[in-house]
Structures are given as C-alpha cells and as structure tokens.
Design a protein around this motif. Structure first.
Motif, PDB file in Angstrom:
ATOM      1  N   ILE A  10      19.145  48.769   7.451  1.00  0.00           N
ATOM      2  CA  ILE A  10      19.504  50.151   7.720  1.00  0.00           C
ATOM      3  C   ILE A  10      20.922  50.615   7.705  1.00  0.00           C
ATOM      4  O   ILE A  10      21.884  49.674   8.213  1.00  0.00           O
ATOM      5  N   LEU A  42      16.476  58.752   9.849  1.00  0.00           N
ATOM      6  CA  LEU A  42      16.072  57.209   9.549  1.00  0.00           C
ATOM      7  C   LEU A  42      14.658  57.088   9.723  1.00  0.00           C
ATOM      8  O   LEU A  42      13.967  56.333   8.974  1.00  0.00           O
ATOM      9  N   LEU A  46      11.868  56.145   7.268  1.00  0.00           N
ATOM     10  CA  LEU A  46      11.036  54.679   7.428  1.00  0.00           C
ATOM     11  C   LEU A  46       9.550  55.124   7.497  1.00  0.00           C
ATOM     12  O   LEU A  46       8.813  54.467   6.769  1.00  0.00           O
ATOM     13  N   ILE A  63      21.897  46.179  10.360  1.00  0.00           N
ATOM     14  CA  ILE A  63      22.601  47.517  10.374  1.00  0.00           C
ATOM     15  C   ILE A  63      23.753  47.660  10.037  1.00  0.00           C
ATOM     16  O   ILE A  63      24.602  46.773  10.507  1.00  0.00           O
ATOM     17  N   GLY A 263      18.227  54.730   5.184  1.00  0.00           N
ATOM     18  CA  GLY A 263      19.558  55.418   5.283  1.00  0.00           C
ATOM     19  C   GLY A 263      20.146  55.941   4.359  1.00  0.00           C
ATOM     20  O   GLY A 263      19.702  55.392   3.033  1.00  0.00           O
TER      21      GLY A 263
END
Length: 377
Positions: A10, A42, A46, A63, A263
């Motif tokens: 991410i 985000l 997904l 992340i 992202g």
C-alpha cells in the motif's frame, strides 16, 4: 506452476518535503493530508484488484511511501479494517508501516498498533545532525533516538532502522559511528545501504562529493564486521537481522512471490492458475489517482523473460535458492536454463547441490554478469 505466497503493498505518496536523493514516488505535501478521501480510493483500488487475489490469504502487508506516518491513526484503522473486510488476512500476518522520525508521536504510534501494525520501519538515515540536514531530512538525531526507543517499547513483533552510508563528505569514522549508534538501539532488523545518486533527483542534477570506492569498501567491510559481531545476520544485499527477524514481506518479493499493489505508483505481480504471470502498475500522481484512474498499465511476463525475472530477485538473497522453486513459480522446466546454469557454474558464480543453488562470493561480486546469463536473446 503453483501459487506462491501473496502479499499486499500500500503506497502513501506524501512527504513533508522531498529529499534531494529520493527517486521514489513521493510528493511534497501542500496543505492537509486527505486522510479519508485517500483511504476511500485505496479501498476502491483494492476492490478492482480483488479478482487478482483469487480468494488467497494475505500473508504480509507493507505500507510504504512517501511518509505513511502522516496518515492519522483513524485513517490507518479504516484502511486496515477495509482490507480485512475484503480479503482474508493471516492472523499472524506481518504488517509493516514506514515512518519518519520527524512525524512520530507516542499516541499516534499506539493508534497504528491498535489498527494492526505490528512492525515499524524508521527512516533514520543518520545520527549526524549536519548529515541529516544535507539529506533534507526533517528530523534530528534526538528525534531518531526517541522514535527508535518508542518503537522498541511498544511490544511490536519487530522494528527496523533504515540507515545510509557513503553520504556526502562522510568519513569512515562518521559512517561507523552512525552504525554503532543504530546497533546500540538494538533493533531486530537493520537496513544498511549505500547512498546512490539517481537521475531525476536534486542530487542527480547537482551531485555532491561522495566517498571514493576504496573508502566505501572499507566502510562496508568494517560495518559488516560490526553488525556480525553484534549478532546480526546479512540475508540480503543491504539487509541485516537478528535470527528470526528477517522482513517476511521483502523475502516474499525476492523469492518471486506474488503481491497486490494499491496506491499511487504501486506495482503488483500476480500468478494465475492458467500459467500467466501479470505485472500491474498504478497511476503515479495523486491528482490522477484520486480521480479514480487507478491502474495505468499491466503486462504479461513472457516465458522468455521469466528466467531473468526469477533470478534477478532470487539472487539478491544470500540464502540457497531451492531448485524446485524455479519450475514451481515460473512454469518452466529446469532444462530451459540448464545451459545458463552450467555457464554460471563454470565461471564460479554458483555452486549446485541436488536441491539448491548458492551464489558464491565471486557471484556476489559479479552479480550483474551472473544475471546477464539469463537475459532473453
């Protein structure tokens, strides 16, 4: 082919300011972080990638950024709750978040932990105030030490310190002093890598004076000895860990595992039951991404490209490479690469057992030459 482990990356694209050496997809923050809006995008991103997951369990989450620690605790909770609502996440999943020591607050760290973060990676880079300023970092040595101590007190599964060497006008003594201070904070994992000048960066257009090759080699040799004597094991080109604390997310990358990437600018790699391997890339700029234009390109990895891609990743690791993984994860028989393996053995780049390949010291020194053997003609 079999499905390798599946991870999730991410990307949080914002930083307080852009560092002069950084060529990552990061953008200096103008105004407030759009916490809720970005998390919503985000999770929509997904949603679009869910068919690629094929119902598989997520084993690690990373992340990265940018500076993910600019995201509020509430936004991080909403993000990870949203991930768990959409995909099965292993109960023992490693969930890492990168953090800048200059954005660290105890209350926020605790909120991240409640959201599910169990590993922190701190971008310390140096403990020398002048060097940090030269690198454009927003934190000082005291903040780096405080953040590392806080990470150690949280009871996380692990934490990492990112440290650089070969900095502008850095002496061997200064580089090793940085490393000694990092070791004194007892992180389970240390990423210790050399500064490189990348194109399209401020340092790329105005290169600073860096230590010469002899000094860099001395820094590496003496630093490696310091780390080894302190109980760290080198398992990847620039990564050291106490036994049992290797970064599982990065191991999955280098073992040619699968990963979804969501992202700005995030990359993904997914294997399918029909033998396809697909790589994806997301829109780099936040403006376009937050208009709902998530995926900017994807392509299938051709059969002829798979040997190079597999070994380019696998040979970054110092551990022996299981020979069976090549066929399992590329769908190709070992006979397809037998001539290249024989050439690598003859040139002393590899040794071979009935079950594994191991890169030799010579192979590490001439890694590019080793990998070139597997380039498609």
């Amino acid at each position: 082919m079999v499905n390798p482990p599946l991870s999730l990356y991410i990307h949080i694209p914002w930083c307080v300011q852009k560092c002069p050496y950084c060529d990552f997809n990061s953008h200096a923050l103008k105004g407030e972080v759009p916490h809720d809006d970005y998390v919503r995008h985000l999770l929509s991103d997904l949603d679009a990638d869910l068919p690629y997951a094929q119902g598989r369990c997520i084993e690690t989450i990373f992340i990265g950024g940018g500076t993910p620690s600019l995201l509020s605790g509430a936004a991080m909770q909403a993000l990870l709750d949203g991930v768990r609502a959409r995909l099965p996440v292993d109960g023992k999943a490693e969930i890492t978040m990168e953090a800048n020591p200059g954005t660290v607050e105890a209350a926020r760290f605790s909120a991240y932990q409640r959201a599910g973060i169990n590993r922190i990676s701190l971008g310390v880079q140096s403990f020398d105030a002048a060097k940090l300023q030269r690198l454009g970092r927003i934190h000082g040595p005291e903040e780096a030490i405080r953040a590392a101590r806080l990470a150690g007190e949280l009871g996380l599964c692990s934490f990492n310190l990112d440290l650089m060497h070969g900095l502008p006008e850095q002496s061997i003594i200064q580089a090793l002093d940085d490393l000694k201070q990092a070791i004194a904070l007892n992180p389970p994992h240390l990423s210790w890598y050399q500064l490189t000048i990348e194109p399209n960066t401020l340092f790329g257009s105005r290169p600073p004076a860096l230590p010469d090759d002899d000094a860099l080699w001395d820094i590496y040799e003496q630093g490696h000895t310091l780390l080894t004597n302190a109980g760290y094991q080198q398992y990847e080109t620039s990564a050291y860990a106490k036994p049992g604390y290797q970064c599982r997310h990065n191991l999955n990358y280098w073992r040619f595992g699968d990963y979804l990437g969501i992202g700005c600018g995030a990359h993904g790699k997914i294997s399918f039951p029909d033998g396809r391997i697909v790589r994806t890339a997301k829109t780099r700029h936040p403006r376009g991404y937050m208009q709902g234009n998530y995926r900017c390109r994807q392509h299938e990895v051709e059969l002829t490209e798979r040997p190079f891609e597999f070994f380019m990743n696998r040979f970054r690791l110092l551990e022996p490479a299981p020979r069976g993984d090549f066929s399992r994860y590329t769908g190709l028989p070992e006979s397809k690469i037998r001539p290249q393996i024989d050439a690598a053995l003859a040139q002393g780049y590899l040794v071979e057992s009935p079950t594994h390949w191991q890169v030799t010291e010579r192979g590490k020194l001439f890694l590019n030459s080793l990998l070139e053997l597997f380039l498609a003609e």
